[in-house]
Write a protein that holds these residues in place. Structure first.
Motif, PDB file in Angstrom:
ATOM      1  N   ILE A 109       0.818  -1.223   0.000  1.00  0.00           N
ATOM      2  CA  ILE A 109       0.000   0.000   0.000  1.00  0.00           C
ATOM      3  C   ILE A 109       0.848   1.269   0.000  1.00  0.00           C
ATOM      4  N   HIS A 110       2.140   1.134   0.304  1.00  0.00           N
ATOM      5  CA  HIS A 110       3.040   2.288   0.248  1.00  0.00           C
ATOM      6  C   HIS A 110       3.997   2.212  -0.941  1.00  0.00           C
ATOM      7  N   SER A 111       3.684   1.335  -1.888  1.00  0.00           N
ATOM      8  CA  SER A 111       4.564   1.151  -3.034  1.00  0.00           C
ATOM      9  C   SER A 111       4.602   2.410  -3.901  1.00  0.00           C
ATOM     10  N   LYS A 112       5.799   2.740  -4.386  1.00  0.00           N
ATOM     11  CA  LYS A 112       5.976   3.893  -5.280  1.00  0.00           C
ATOM     12  C   LYS A 112       5.834   3.496  -6.749  1.00  0.00           C
ATOM     13  N   ILE A 113       5.709   2.210  -7.003  1.00  0.00           N
ATOM     14  CA  ILE A 113       5.559   1.732  -8.377  1.00  0.00           C
ATOM     15  C   ILE A 113       4.095   1.347  -8.617  1.00  0.00           C
ATOM     16  N   PRO A 114       3.683   1.211  -9.886  1.00  0.00           N
ATOM     17  CA  PRO A 114       2.292   0.830 -10.163  1.00  0.00           C
ATOM     18  C   PRO A 114       1.939  -0.531  -9.555  1.00  0.00           C
ATOM     19  N   VAL A 115       0.767  -0.601  -8.935  1.00  0.00           N
ATOM     20  CA  VAL A 115       0.260  -1.848  -8.350  1.00  0.00           C
ATOM     21  C   VAL A 115      -1.045  -2.228  -9.053  1.00  0.00           C
ATOM     22  N   LEU A 116      -1.088  -3.446  -9.577  1.00  0.00           N
ATOM     23  CA  LEU A 116      -2.325  -3.997 -10.126  1.00  0.00           C
ATOM     24  C   LEU A 116      -2.836  -5.057  -9.164  1.00  0.00           C
ATOM     25  N   LEU A 117      -4.022  -4.854  -8.613  1.00  0.00           N
ATOM     26  CA  LEU A 117      -4.618  -5.849  -7.729  1.00  0.00           C
ATOM     27  C   LEU A 117      -5.569  -6.702  -8.573  1.00  0.00           C
ATOM     28  N   LEU A 118      -5.224  -7.977  -8.714  1.00  0.00           N
ATOM     29  CA  LEU A 118      -6.027  -8.880  -9.532  1.00  0.00           C
ATOM     30  C   LEU A 118      -6.901  -9.741  -8.632  1.00  0.00           C
ATOM     31  N   LEU A 119      -8.189  -9.583  -8.776  1.00  0.00           N
ATOM     32  CA  LEU A 119      -9.173 -10.326  -7.984  1.00  0.00           C
ATOM     33  C   LEU A 119      -9.520 -11.582  -8.777  1.00  0.00           C
ATOM     34  N   ASN A 120      -8.881 -12.701  -8.419  1.00  0.00           N
ATOM     35  CA  ASN A 120      -8.944 -13.918  -9.215  1.00  0.00           C
ATOM     36  C   ASN A 120     -10.086 -14.846  -8.785  1.00  0.00           C
ATOM     37  N   LYS A 121     -10.367 -15.792  -9.659  1.00  0.00           N
ATOM     38  CA  LYS A 121     -11.385 -16.839  -9.450  1.00  0.00           C
ATOM     39  C   LYS A 121     -12.791 -16.253  -9.364  1.00  0.00           C
ATOM     40  N   ILE A 122     -13.050 -15.202 -10.173  1.00  0.00           N
ATOM     41  CA  ILE A 122     -14.375 -14.586 -10.135  1.00  0.00           C
ATOM     42  C   ILE A 122     -15.440 -15.501 -10.727  1.00  0.00           C
ATOM     43  N   ASP A 123     -15.007 -16.568 -11.434  1.00  0.00           N
ATOM     44  CA  ASP A 123     -15.978 -17.543 -11.928  1.00  0.00           C
ATOM     45  C   ASP A 123     -16.609 -18.333 -10.778  1.00  0.00           C
ATOM     46  N   ASN A 124     -16.063 -18.187  -9.562  1.00  0.00           N
ATOM     47  CA  ASN A 124     -16.632 -18.834  -8.374  1.00  0.00           C
ATOM     48  C   ASN A 124     -17.532 -17.881  -7.580  1.00  0.00           C
ATOM     49  N   SER A 125     -17.906 -16.740  -8.166  1.00  0.00           N
ATOM     50  CA  SER A 125     -18.680 -15.739  -7.417  1.00  0.00           C
ATOM     51  C   SER A 125     -19.892 -15.289  -8.225  1.00  0.00           C
ATOM     52  N   ASN A 126     -20.749 -14.473  -7.573  1.00  0.00           N
ATOM     53  CA  ASN A 126     -21.856 -13.832  -8.284  1.00  0.00           C
ATOM     54  C   ASN A 126     -21.602 -12.327  -8.344  1.00  0.00           C
ATOM     55  N   GLN A 127     -22.455 -11.587  -9.035  1.00  0.00           N
ATOM     56  CA  GLN A 127     -22.251 -10.161  -9.262  1.00  0.00           C
ATOM     57  C   GLN A 127     -22.228  -9.380  -7.953  1.00  0.00           C
ATOM     58  N   GLU A 128     -23.113  -9.716  -7.029  1.00  0.00           N
ATOM     59  CA  GLU A 128     -23.184  -8.992  -5.745  1.00  0.00           C
ATOM     60  C   GLU A 128     -21.890  -9.180  -4.951  1.00  0.00           C
ATOM     61  N   GLN A 129     -21.422 -10.420  -4.863  1.00  0.00           N
ATOM     62  CA  GLN A 129     -20.181 -10.689  -4.138  1.00  0.00           C
ATOM     63  C   GLN A 129     -19.001  -9.990  -4.804  1.00  0.00           C
ATOM     64  N   LEU A 130     -18.972 -10.000  -6.126  1.00  0.00           N
ATOM     65  CA  LEU A 130     -17.893  -9.349  -6.853  1.00  0.00           C
ATOM     66  C   LEU A 130     -17.855  -7.854  -6.551  1.00  0.00           C
ATOM     67  N   GLU A 131     -19.006  -7.206  -6.581  1.00  0.00           N
ATOM     68  CA  GLU A 131     -19.068  -5.765  -6.284  1.00  0.00           C
ATOM     69  C   GLU A 131     -18.615  -5.480  -4.858  1.00  0.00           C
ATOM     70  N   GLN A 132     -18.997  -6.334  -3.914  1.00  0.00           N
ATOM     71  CA  GLN A 132     -18.559  -6.158  -2.512  1.00  0.00           C
ATOM     72  C   GLN A 132     -17.045  -6.281  -2.396  1.00  0.00           C
ATOM     73  N   GLN A 133     -16.482  -7.267  -3.101  1.00  0.00           N
ATOM     74  CA  GLN A 133     -15.039  -7.482  -3.046  1.00  0.00           C
ATOM     75  C   GLN A 133     -14.259  -6.327  -3.679  1.00  0.00           C
ATOM     76  N   VAL A 134     -14.748  -5.827  -4.801  1.00  0.00           N
ATOM     77  CA  VAL A 134     -14.088  -4.688  -5.451  1.00  0.00           C
ATOM     78  C   VAL A 134     -14.111  -3.472  -4.526  1.00  0.00           C
ATOM     79  N   ALA A 135     -15.244  -3.218  -3.874  1.00  0.00           N
ATOM     80  CA  ALA A 135     -15.350  -2.092  -2.935  1.00  0.00           C
ATOM     81  C   ALA A 135     -14.402  -2.279  -1.757  1.00  0.00           C
ATOM     82  N   PHE A 136     -14.329  -3.512  -1.243  1.00  0.00           N
ATOM     83  CA  PHE A 136     -13.452  -3.807  -0.099  1.00  0.00           C
ATOM     84  C   PHE A 136     -11.991  -3.531  -0.443  1.00  0.00           C
ATOM     85  N   TRP A 137     -11.539  -4.045  -1.583  1.00  0.00           N
ATOM     86  CA  TRP A 137     -10.126  -3.904  -1.943  1.00  0.00           C
ATOM     87  C   TRP A 137      -9.789  -2.494  -2.416  1.00  0.00           C
ATOM     88  N   THR A 138     -10.769  -1.779  -2.957  1.00  0.00           N
ATOM     89  CA  THR A 138     -10.545  -0.378  -3.336  1.00  0.00           C
ATOM     90  C   THR A 138     -10.215   0.449  -2.101  1.00  0.00           C
TER      91      THR A 138
END
Length: 293
Positions: A109-138
């Motif tokens: 979280i203190h990195s000075k270089i670009p960070v890409l957070l990849l939320l993997n295995k979304i094929d194991n989730s539904n749209q509501e859970q995905l939106e919650q996870q994106v909000a959490f990690w944001t």
């Protein structure tokens, strides 16, 4: 035309799909992929070359709290991934909400270089859970660009790949353009045999095993390989060999089939098993196996 090149280092908890992602990017099976945790023990580079770019991907062991010296060394590989990265990929899976090591998380979280957070295995989730996870990690990692992906299904993987290219710094290539990895042939022999052990044995056996390829002779039509499977106890040796050698023969057959695809040649492989007590806590042994640099 300008040329881009840089190091893209993948970190995250065990079994979140780091090796699957790197293999998808590289187009070759350089890293072990199984359903068991802690399958990657080393830092493995996979090199992707284009006409105007070179992406040097680094797969690292899953982040854990080390319990013995080999695991300490594995975490040193992860630490080194922060030191030379031009782009950092932090990989999580649906439902995950913490990193095993707070110090590593603070570095992200203190990195000075670009960070890409990849939320993997979304094929194991539904749209509501995905939106919650994106909000959490944001909220949790505000400096990261977040991409929902499925590394296994290749969903959003090409988009992430293109984004990485835009983030690479301008630089000449670090490696020859026809090079695929920084590891020698024997490393991939060892990893292929170890993968078959992970798939064919349970409990502590896969984690007590190390492979040493003692002979690798290649001619025009065939590669002859002789590899040692090292275990920590006599009881483990018996399990690995199996009744009348059947278990060991199965590992050898499966490894040979994969290696013939990897090298594109006929393979003759001999395996034998040796006991080396507590090698995972022996500094000299770990150095021999490439853990303590």
């Amino acid at each position: 035309m300008s040329h881009k090149a840089g190091f893209v280092n993948i970190i995250g908890n065990p079994n979140v799909g780091k090796s699957t992602l790197m293999n998808a990017f590289v187009g070759e099976r350089l890293s072990i992929i199984t359903s068991k945790a802690q399958t990657t023990r080393h830092r493995i580079l996979g090199i992707v070359n284009g006409e105007d770019f070179q992406m040097i991907l680094s797969d690292t062991p899953g982040i854990i709290k080390p319990a013995y010296e080999m695991q300490e060394s594995m975490m040193n590989f992860v630490k080194s991934a922060f030191e030379d990265a031009d782009v950092l990929i932090y990989m999580v899976e649906i439902g995950e909400q913490e990193l095993k090591d707070e110090a590593f998380f603070n570095k992200i979280i203190h990195s000075k270089i670009p960070v890409l957070l990849l939320l993997n295995k979304i094929d194991n989730s539904n749209q509501e859970q995905l939106e919650q996870q994106v909000a959490f990690w944001t909220e949790k990692v505000p400096n990261a660009e977040i991409y929902p992906i499925s590394a296994l299904q290749n969903f959003n993987v090409p988009e992430v790949f293109q984004r990485i290219i835009t983030l690479l710094p301008e630089s000449p290539a670090y490696y020859p353009k026809d090079q695929l990895t920084d590891k020698p042939e024997r490393f991939f022999v060892n990893e292929t045999i170890r993968e078959k052990i992970l798939l064919n044995y349970s409990k502590e056996i896969p984690y007590a095993v190390e492979i040493v390829t003692e002979e690798f002779f290649e001619d025009d039509n065939i590669i002859r390989i002789r590899s040692l499977i090292m275990v920590e106890r006599e009881t483990q040796k018996g399990i690995v060999i199996g009744h009348k050698g059947a278990a060991l023969k199965k590992v050898g057959t499966e490894a040979r089939e994969d290696l013939e695809k990897f090298f594109g040649k006929q393979i003759h492989i001999e395996l034998y098993v040796k006991v080396n007590k507590n090698w995972r806590s022996n500094a000299n042994m770990l150095k021999r196996f490439g853990y303590n640099q």
